[in-house]
Design a protein around this motif. Structure first.
Motif: not given
Length: 309
Positions: A16-19, A228-237, A243-247, A290-296
């Motif tokens: 979605e952010p690609a748009y 919107h913040v960095v994805n907390p990919w190290r957490t359960a949520k 996080r990879l998409a953000q990069g 939205f912690t599962w997304s590109v824009m938590p």
């Protein structure tokens, strides 16, 4: 906390952010073409990159934030302009904003108001005055029009600067309202409420800016935030894919084209550190969505201590 959609929908959301990315990129290309072929300024894309970026982002944001002709009007608002009701569904990040902004009061600093899309949420009689630092000059015309249409021309002061104190304090003095007089005398806080909505992602020197904003809050003052913040990919949520998409977006020029916006900032940690010298915030009421997304997102309220421990 929002409930994650099915896995297939989560994969689609990664794109979605690609748009927005392509939209902002096309705006920059159009501005460069006009500068070269219409204005004849061939070297501007090499020698005036920042000016062209600012112009392109201003155009993009005006287009993005202006409803298309014939768009359905939003539902009726309450007395503070909000449409969200407690317990309502959170379908997008915009749903996070009304219940937070309706608590604004006193002397308010509205960081990076853009074209004023949040203006209907700032009509509360509890608000005495609002100061809106907006460094993108290309947005000021739309912003002033929104101020006027919402009946806030006597309260809202548009400042042609960023959020850093080195820019903000001189601009506040230029208003002639006396809002910084006491601060200049004894260094006390200025604002009862500071609003940060989708703006700390793009301010230069974010850590320093957050510390300076904290210092400008009066004791007991509120910082209202939806960021919107960095994805907390190290957490359960969190989400490693998010996080990879953000990069990937960052690598392909997201910040360059989208007004210095960064997808990978740990804004929550910066906010918590800003108050550490005073023993922390008196109240920290933040929610993650939205912690599962590109824009938590984190959203909520932080209250400065009335007295130091």
């Amino acid at each position: 906390m929002t409930t994650p959609p099915p896995f297939g929908d989560r994969i689609k959301c990664l794109f979605e952010p690609a748009y927005l990315h392509l939209w902002a990129m096309s705006s920059y290309i159009r501005v460069c073409k006009e500068t070269i072929f219409t204005k004849g300024d061939i070297l501007a894309p090499l020698l005036q990159v920042q000016r062209l970026r600012d112009e392109a982002f201003g155009r993009f944001w005006v287009e993005f934030s202006t409803p298309p002709p014939g768009a359905v009007a939003p539902p009726p608002t309450d007395e503070t302009g909000g449409t969200f009701t407690p317990g309502g569904n959170v379908n997008g990040s915009s749903d996070l904003i009304p219940p937070i902004l309706r608590t604004a009061s006193g002397i308010v600093l509205d960081i990076g108001p853009g074209t004023g899309t949040q203006m209907p949420l700032l009509r509360s009689p509890a608000i005495k005055a609002i100061y809106g630092p907006e460094p993108c000059q290309g947005l000021h015309e739309k912003l002033q029009a929104k101020v006027n249409s919402e009946g806030l021309s006597s309260k809202y002061h548009i400042l042609p600067c960023g959020a850093a104190s080195s820019e903000l304090l001189p601009a506040l003095r230029e208003t002639g309202t006396g809002v910084v007089d006491q601060h200049d005398r004894d260094g006390t806080g200025i604002f009862d409420t500071i609003i940060c909505v989708r703006v700390l992602c793009s301010v230069p020197e974010m850590e320093r800016t957050v510390e300076e904003l904290y210092a400008l809050l009066r004791p007991g003052g509120k910082l209202l935030i939806t960021e919107h913040v960095v994805n907390p990919w190290r957490t359960a949520k969190g989400s490693l894919l998010g996080r990879l998409a953000q990069g990937i977006y960052q690598t392909f020029g997201w910040s360059f084209f989208v007004g210095d916006c960064a997808l990978n900032r740990d804004i929550e940690s910066a906010l918590l550190r800003a108050a550490k010298k005073d023993g922390g915030w008196e109240v920290v009421d933040l929610e993650k969505n939205f912690t599962w997304s590109v824009m938590p997102y984190i959203s909520g309220t932080l209250v400065k201590r009335s007295e130091k421990p």
